[in-house]
Design a protein around this motif. Sequence first.
Motif, PDB file in Angstrom:
ATOM      1  N   LEU A 151     -31.617  21.039  63.303  1.00  0.00           N
ATOM      2  CA  LEU A 151     -31.145  20.904  61.919  1.00  0.00           C
ATOM      3  C   LEU A 151     -30.786  22.216  61.204  1.00  0.00           C
ATOM      4  CD1 LEU A 151     -33.377  18.008  60.516  1.00  0.00           C
ATOM      5  CD2 LEU A 151     -30.960  17.918  61.167  1.00  0.00           C
ATOM      6  N   PRO A 152     -31.558  23.299  61.371  1.00  0.00           N
ATOM      7  CA  PRO A 152     -31.199  24.518  60.619  1.00  0.00           C
ATOM      8  C   PRO A 152     -29.799  25.030  60.962  1.00  0.00           C
ATOM      9  CG  PRO A 152     -33.456  24.670  61.394  1.00  0.00           C
ATOM     10  CD  PRO A 152     -32.856  23.455  62.054  1.00  0.00           C
ATOM     11  N   ASP A 153     -29.428  24.971  62.241  1.00  0.00           N
ATOM     12  CA  ASP A 153     -28.097  25.474  62.608  1.00  0.00           C
ATOM     13  C   ASP A 153     -26.997  24.545  62.097  1.00  0.00           C
ATOM     14  OD1 ASP A 153     -26.660  27.619  63.954  1.00  0.00           O
ATOM     15  OD2 ASP A 153     -25.924  26.029  65.270  1.00  0.00           O
ATOM     16  N   ALA A 154     -27.237  23.247  62.214  1.00  0.00           N
ATOM     17  CA  ALA A 154     -26.236  22.290  61.712  1.00  0.00           C
ATOM     18  C   ALA A 154     -26.004  22.512  60.220  1.00  0.00           C
ATOM     19  CB  ALA A 154     -26.716  20.863  61.981  1.00  0.00           C
ATOM     20  N   ALA A 155     -27.077  22.737  59.469  1.00  0.00           N
ATOM     21  CA  ALA A 155     -26.949  22.957  58.021  1.00  0.00           C
ATOM     22  C   ALA A 155     -26.309  24.309  57.726  1.00  0.00           C
ATOM     23  CB  ALA A 155     -28.324  22.861  57.362  1.00  0.00           C
ATOM     24  N   GLY A 156     -26.606  25.313  58.557  1.00  0.00           N
ATOM     25  CA  GLY A 156     -25.987  26.634  58.376  1.00  0.00           C
ATOM     26  C   GLY A 156     -24.473  26.558  58.523  1.00  0.00           C
ATOM     27  N   HIS A 157     -24.026  25.796  59.541  1.00  0.00           N
ATOM     28  CA  HIS A 157     -22.581  25.636  59.734  1.00  0.00           C
ATOM     29  C   HIS A 157     -21.966  24.865  58.578  1.00  0.00           C
ATOM     30  CE1 HIS A 157     -22.129  27.399  63.664  1.00  0.00           C
ATOM     31  NE2 HIS A 157     -23.155  26.712  64.131  1.00  0.00           N
ATOM     32  N   ARG A 158     -22.725  23.959  58.020  1.00  0.00           N
ATOM     33  CA  ARG A 158     -22.179  23.095  56.982  1.00  0.00           C
ATOM     34  C   ARG A 158     -22.219  23.737  55.589  1.00  0.00           C
ATOM     35  NH1 ARG A 158     -23.773  16.726  56.139  1.00  0.00           N
ATOM     36  NH2 ARG A 158     -22.306  16.326  54.467  1.00  0.00           N
ATOM     37  N   TYR A 159     -23.388  24.295  55.250  1.00  0.00           N
ATOM     38  CA  TYR A 159     -23.582  24.802  53.872  1.00  0.00           C
ATOM     39  C   TYR A 159     -23.589  26.313  53.776  1.00  0.00           C
ATOM     40  CZ  TYR A 159     -25.415  20.037  53.466  1.00  0.00           C
ATOM     41  OH  TYR A 159     -25.580  18.676  53.511  1.00  0.00           O
ATOM     42  N   GLY A 160     -23.641  26.980  54.917  1.00  0.00           N
ATOM     43  CA  GLY A 160     -23.829  28.426  54.925  1.00  0.00           C
ATOM     44  C   GLY A 160     -25.274  28.751  55.265  1.00  0.00           C
ATOM     45  N   TYR A 161     -25.453  29.874  55.968  1.00  0.00           N
ATOM     46  CA  TYR A 161     -26.794  30.300  56.370  1.00  0.00           C
ATOM     47  C   TYR A 161     -27.529  30.914  55.191  1.00  0.00           C
ATOM     48  CZ  TYR A 161     -25.444  29.124  61.040  1.00  0.00           C
ATOM     49  OH  TYR A 161     -25.034  28.411  62.137  1.00  0.00           O
ATOM     50  N   ASP A 162     -28.827  30.682  55.135  1.00  0.00           N
ATOM     51  CA  ASP A 162     -29.695  31.208  54.083  1.00  0.00           C
ATOM     52  C   ASP A 162     -29.239  30.739  52.695  1.00  0.00           C
ATOM     53  OD1 ASP A 162     -31.968  32.504  53.292  1.00  0.00           O
ATOM     54  OD2 ASP A 162     -31.095  34.520  53.313  1.00  0.00           O
ATOM     55  N   THR A 163     -28.811  29.493  52.618  1.00  0.00           N
ATOM     56  CA  THR A 163     -28.409  28.870  51.351  1.00  0.00           C
ATOM     57  C   THR A 163     -29.395  27.733  51.055  1.00  0.00           C
ATOM     58  OG1 THR A 163     -27.053  27.230  52.487  1.00  0.00           O
ATOM     59  CG2 THR A 163     -25.956  29.291  51.849  1.00  0.00           C
ATOM     60  N   PRO A 164     -29.391  27.212  49.823  1.00  0.00           N
ATOM     61  CA  PRO A 164     -30.285  26.090  49.521  1.00  0.00           C
ATOM     62  C   PRO A 164     -30.106  24.911  50.487  1.00  0.00           C
ATOM     63  CG  PRO A 164     -29.401  26.987  47.492  1.00  0.00           C
ATOM     64  CD  PRO A 164     -28.683  27.702  48.620  1.00  0.00           C
TER      65      PRO A 164
END
Length: 272
Positions: A151-164
């Motif tokens: 999940l962290p990588d999928a969200a990083g690609h989607r919302y940006g890394y180190d973002t809410p």
Amino acid sequence: MNHIERVFIIGWDGAGTFVRNADTPNLDRLMRDGASGFDVQTASPTISAQCWGTLLHGVEPDKHLLTNEKVSSETYPDDSPYPSVFRVVRDAYPDAGLASFSAWYPINHGIIETTSGVHKVSMKDGDLAHAAAAYIREHPDLKLMFVQLDLPDAAGHRYGYDTPGQHSAIEETDANMGVILNAIEEVGMLGDGLIIAVTDHGGGGEHPTRHGSDHPLDKTIFWVAAGPGIEPGSAVPAGLTIADTAAVVARALGVTAPPSWEAKLPQGLFAD
Ligand SMILES: [Zn+2]
């Protein structure tokens, strides 16, 4: 001398050091119980197949030659001079339980050899954590378990890394890890188990929603280990790299690391 009977590696994909900016009670607990580092370096390029490959095979990508394309289409050669930690542990423990629960299927398909007799499961993170917990409850002979939560990588690609957006995925991942830690504790494996929590790379170095570069945001990772012989609340030895994880697992399980491995046992991690 504290005895370690089994090792759990719980991998968080693409979490870099951003776990520090999210609410992660389960990771915090591991940090209190063990050694942690936020200046650990992963392999280059900072891509999943290369980095998980380096963690599992104890050598840099120029040796294991794994890429995202390759691990999706090919299996890892059984005659490679750079065996995975699973193959090394299997040689020492022919009958022990070895398991890989990976949300990203190519790890099970192309990074871990088909011959090492590893119980392999791939499903989405939440289901995967519960399946891993069930496996722990049912397999007292468990020697080595690797888990990869995506999940962290999928969200990083989607919302940006180190973002809410990524931080909430990191928090969900911490809860998923908690499901696994609860099972470990419940069956009494906490006392003689080594638990390693680690990520494969960060992101946002050269592009907000990507990784792969040598920028510190892509390249710097967290690494936490708790278990017998590790000083609670300590820092990991300086210079630790993702490759060294393989040497830590070998030392913990009392098996000889292959001379071909580049992984080095971090001096001072285990008090002996
Ligand atoms: Zn990615």
